[in-house]
Design an enzyme around this catalytic site. Structure first.
Site, PDB file in Angstrom:
ATOM      1  N   SER A 222      45.063  41.628  44.770  1.00 52.25           N
ATOM      2  CA  SER A 222      44.459  40.621  45.643  1.00 52.25           C
ATOM      3  C   SER A 222      44.281  39.322  44.874  1.00 52.25           C
ATOM      4  CB  SER A 222      43.098  41.092  46.159  1.00 52.25           C
ATOM      5  OG  SER A 222      42.571  40.157  47.075  1.00 52.25           O
TER       6      SER A 222
ATOM      7  N   LYS B 217      43.196  48.961  48.060  1.00 52.42           N
ATOM      8  CA  LYS B 217      43.660  47.644  48.508  1.00 52.42           C
ATOM      9  C   LYS B 217      43.804  47.599  50.030  1.00 52.42           C
ATOM     10  CE  LYS B 217      45.492  43.480  48.226  1.00 52.42           C
ATOM     11  NZ  LYS B 217      46.548  43.332  49.187  1.00 52.42           N
TER      12      LYS B 217
ATOM     13  N   HIS C 257      40.477  47.188  51.385  1.00 52.20           N
ATOM     14  CA  HIS C 257      40.126  45.799  51.062  1.00 52.20           C
ATOM     15  C   HIS C 257      40.683  44.852  52.124  1.00 52.20           C
ATOM     16  CE1 HIS C 257      41.395  41.922  49.327  1.00 52.20           C
ATOM     17  NE2 HIS C 257      40.340  41.986  48.545  1.00 52.20           N
ATOM     18  N   ASN C 258      41.916  45.028  52.466  1.00 49.44           N
ATOM     19  CA  ASN C 258      42.503  44.139  53.470  1.00 49.44           C
ATOM     20  C   ASN C 258      41.924  44.392  54.860  1.00 49.44           C
ATOM     21  OD1 ASN C 258      44.142  43.410  51.307  1.00 49.44           O
ATOM     22  ND2 ASN C 258      45.957  43.170  52.596  1.00 49.44           N
TER      23      ASN C 258
ATOM     24  N   GLU D  89      38.920  42.512  54.864  1.00 51.91           N
ATOM     25  CA  GLU D  89      39.305  41.095  54.947  1.00 51.91           C
ATOM     26  C   GLU D  89      39.545  40.670  56.396  1.00 51.91           C
ATOM     27  OE1 GLU D  89      42.594  40.019  52.187  1.00 51.91           O
ATOM     28  OE2 GLU D  89      43.582  39.297  54.003  1.00 51.91           O
TER      29      GLU D  89
END
Lengths: 344, 344, 344, 344
Positions: free
Chosen positions: D120, D188, D191-192, D195
């Site tokens: 990221s 990840k 995480h996205n 986001e």
């Protein structure tokens, strides 16, 4: 400048401290005399009543209310008769902006200025400064600039936005006159609505991470339970305190709320100190109301609000309706609560 | 026609009864011999094993599996070696259509037809008939038409759709060949996804009605609780059993699910017999997966699914994250669970 | 009985026809004289003004307003001075129940009864009857029972709910006194909120079915587009008119809204006659407002409302914010609109 | 250390620059020779083919793939035969973690280490450093520590978390070994997903602010349109560039995404350069899939994903179904698109 502070809770007391540190004089009052006593220090004078408070202020008086939204009106009713034309009353709490519009008109009839200030920063505000969203007439807001400048974090609190020209915009200092009465609390209301959404996004994501080991748990095979098709995909034991610490550096989702989350998980990795009954203090609701009035779609912000309601058991009856329907068409009998799945 | 039924639970047993009433011959098998015994009646012959079942069927054999999705593959593995080219295997349960595509190809290699039938109607299906959504090759589906026609409700189950021309569409009888293998369960999957959404819509609405008296309850005024601004707007004691009964006649939201809800509320107006832990048996999840693969937005259907997860406590950790954050920035301490608000 | 009807649009005109068929006498008025003319028939007398209307009614007068919610108050302001104590005014439109509470109090001061009636049934109501949700004082509601009984569908409109004892409940006839003023429109409001949710559930499900052929379409491989991992799972060409017709018989999701959907898809399988700009007439919004006041979670009903807002482009600015952010952190440039994907 | 980089797009090229600045040696390759040429600088050697790349690396070789997820497998198929036991292959792109698990097993059979790194930081990563979420076997990950330490932002990128003891945790440096193969991309992915939720929360909130002037616009009164009950509450003209700048200082919702938003609004206050067609590159979808497998409720994260689908017109057919239903029961005809409401 001189300022009278009414309401010395977590927020009000710290704001007084920050103001006196910035060389303003404060006269402070709270319903609880011990709160007044506790706050006395150079620059801060105590008052024993609203009358006493008002009498200790020079004119035009500046009065800042830092009270629960539910008691602002009753305090204003007591305070207003003590004031004179030219005085300024500031509501720095979390009032509904509808009330600001009404109060602004009422006080204007007496020549008193009403300024609403949405205040963000929480208990860290004494150190970090407060982000101030301000509504009211221009004259009063300009008069209060020294106060706002002291309470606000200052330009250094964030790196310069690329492309921004040198200007006298106070936004870069951390305070902003957003518009006429109510505009401050309107912007703060939406700010909190956004906050609910961001908080919920982290919370849901962390819940997914926490359950990445679900493939290790045994699963029953019956008509009521969907078997996990690929348990080999869910064999991870993820370390939430470390992952949130990691994300604080360089990731797209870095934020102050993430900083706080990393701190909380460090202290209590499973968050066993919490029951998960999440309060909501009004702004999240009003944000959705405003969106509906404006016909603006807010699926994320509303989901965040409703999650809080559900966390307090407010959806239980609806869930029972679902179970009753399932029994009706499918003869499905509710499964007893298993041994709580997240217990380790 | 003759048909072998494997799996004599709620659904399978009633389907046999409806078939024999329609003059079909059934050979029936279940892992539990008592289920076989309980079902013996004119037209229904028992089998003591899969071998016994297969041996009692004339060729081409027709075998209908009515089993939990999780055990279909293991049963097929035992069954397939006993079959011959030209035989037809039907999965009438709630299999994932991905499995149908795979199984169809596997069985085709042996010359065996695989037909997937999504079956709706629940425990009422014996009387009302079953709505059948069918996938498979045309030849096998046509061969099975007499079976489907008997199981289905028939044209009289609904008033004619205005403008529909006389046709040989079986949809008007209550069964439809939707497409190649998997198409039946795909349509049934989406059917159930829709069902979750409709059920949730009623449930949420009834919860609003139930709380129309919230203005009568006392509310605290503190910074953690939003006071109800207009308690005078929430003074209604609404009678849910009567209202759901009312809506069954002439309203836009009349439906069979509403009929069932009215029945459930009549028996148990506060639904005290239910805890509100709502299971989900797979199709709702797969519906969302399909929507995501197709990039189709499904905010309603997904909300309905997630409500079920939450009803089982699966969101608790996320709620704790919210409480931890709130304590972090605002010093908010969780409120203890009050005396349960819906208690009367 | 005799009744004056004000407002002869789709709903009002059909209600007059159903009333006169049931041997009631109607005096009818509309701002547009041609609407009055068009409705004259045995049992229905025209009025040229509100004064004329009132003068033609015997006392105690019964006046039914069937008007857009936005013009009820102005009509009431003209009407009220013409009335006397003991008269009954009914608002049968889609008023916000807050207004009912206010109007009820205002009219009570003059001795006039105010009754709010939430009316469901739409344009089919003349034939099927109207489902009536009623708020007001008991005396007035009882006086109007013959009117309600004629407008309502009657007990035969639905099969008896199992376990219901013979009673004098009017709910089984299709009308119900739900509570004091506003209760009728409150129940109707929630009814419509539920309606939005149910409609959305079908709509999302049908969209998934329609895109079950997405695996046949070519997909680009670039960093902006997720490739479909299993195109072999999306090779179905599903026949929506036949599937909705199918579901009308025996399925768990049978309903009147499904009947209408099957009819619409029969006439226009791709719904090319519609642009998909979906209006919302208020009740859906007020339902969410009530849920928020009550702290009742409504993720499904709110998603249904917000979908309507989005269908009218109200989310466009939010979408632009997302694109701007993506360009900011990832350098992502918006993809140009491709040839519209659903075009065939 | 020496490292071979395959894929020199926005992300790959900047990572090479950051690595060579940190005194690592890079051999770089891209399908487009000009991308290789453009990147040559002290510390970076070009390769003309995968063979050439592999031949220029000393053993054990370290190869970092920075490619669109859709082409990783084909590149691995070409690359693997060129490698030997002990070599390390890193996928630093946005692969689905299911693929990591499969690839890890395939390469392990050849003695090759496979490491997945969720990365990221976006285009700002060259300056700010990259947040690295790492999956794979311990041996390989430890070998790569110098690489990770250079790419990561370092401890100074965030203030210390209160209460954290001095430790050798790499999370404080900005990289973390999360678990076995796939764990990096799993973290990840989530995480996205988070986001998406955070971005959507800001976007919805800003849309509410932008429409705070809705009370100034004229509104029609007809049965299809809900009139705004209190236009006096929506008279604000809010300055979005200033407000987002303000929130960067001291507010609870400060974040890097907010910084970017303030920058974008400064350049283009109405975001006229964007059409609002928002792509989604996979992780958001997979996040919801994982949540569903785990039975974790994700109403916020899923709403964020579906908003993106809708922004691209994928909900249009569902909207048409709603319009068709409305015409069916209420005779409602769609309103033509008015003059676009947000035009100024």
């Amino acid at each position: 400048m001189q300022l009278g502070m009414i309401g010395l809770g977590r927020m009000g007391a710290n704001m007084v401290r920050r103001l006196t540190k910035g060389d303003h004089q404060c006269v402070v009052y709270d319903l609880h005399p011990q709160a007044v006593q506790a706050l006395l220090h150079p620059g801060a004078t105590g008052a024993s009543s609203l009358q006493d408070l008002v009498s200790k202020l020079s004119k035009p008086r500046v009065l800042w209310l830092m009270l629960p939204a539910a008691v602002v009106d009753e305090n204003l009713a007591l305070l207003t008769p003590l004031l004179e034309a030219g005085d300024i009353v500031i509501d720095g709490g979390n009032s509904y902006y509808h009330d600001d519009i009404r109060r602004g008109a009422e006080l204007k009839a007496r020549g008193i200025h009403y300024v609403d200030v949405g205040t963000s920063g929480g208990v860290a505000g004494y150190d970090r400064g407060y982000c101030l969203m301000i509504g009211g007439d221009k004259e009063a807001v300009q008069h209060l600039a020294p106060i706002f400048a002291t309470l606000a974090p200052g330009a250094g609190a964030a790196s310069p936005t690329p492309g921004r020209q040198p200007s006298d915009s106070s936004a870069e200092q951390g305070y902003l006159h957003c518009g006429p009465q109510g505009a401050g609390h309107f912007v703060k209301m939406v700010h909190n609505g956004i906050e609910y959404g961001i908080m919920g996004a982290y919370a849901e994501g962390l819940n997914i991470l926490r359950n990445a080991n679900v493939g290790k748990r045994s699963h029953e095979a019956d008509a009521e339970t969907t078997p996990l098709r690929n348990p080999e995909h869910y064999q991870y034991e993820l370390d939430l305190p470390e992952i949130t610490e990691l994300w604080r550096r360089g990731s797209v989702i870095g934020s102050w709320l993430l900083d706080l989350t990393a701190g909380a998980l460090l202290q209590d990795p499973k968050l066993d100190h919490y029951a998960g009954r999440v309060s909501d203090s009004g702004e999240g609701r009003w944000t959705i109301n405003a969106a509906i009035d404006e016909a603006v779609p807010v699926p994320i912000l509303s989901a965040a609000l409703f999650t809080r309601f559900s966390s307090r058991g407010e959806g239980d009856f609806a869930d029972k309706v679902l179970s009753a329907m399932r029994q009706g068409f499918g003869g499905h009998v509710e499964k007893p609560a298993q041994q709580k799945k997240l217990e380790d």
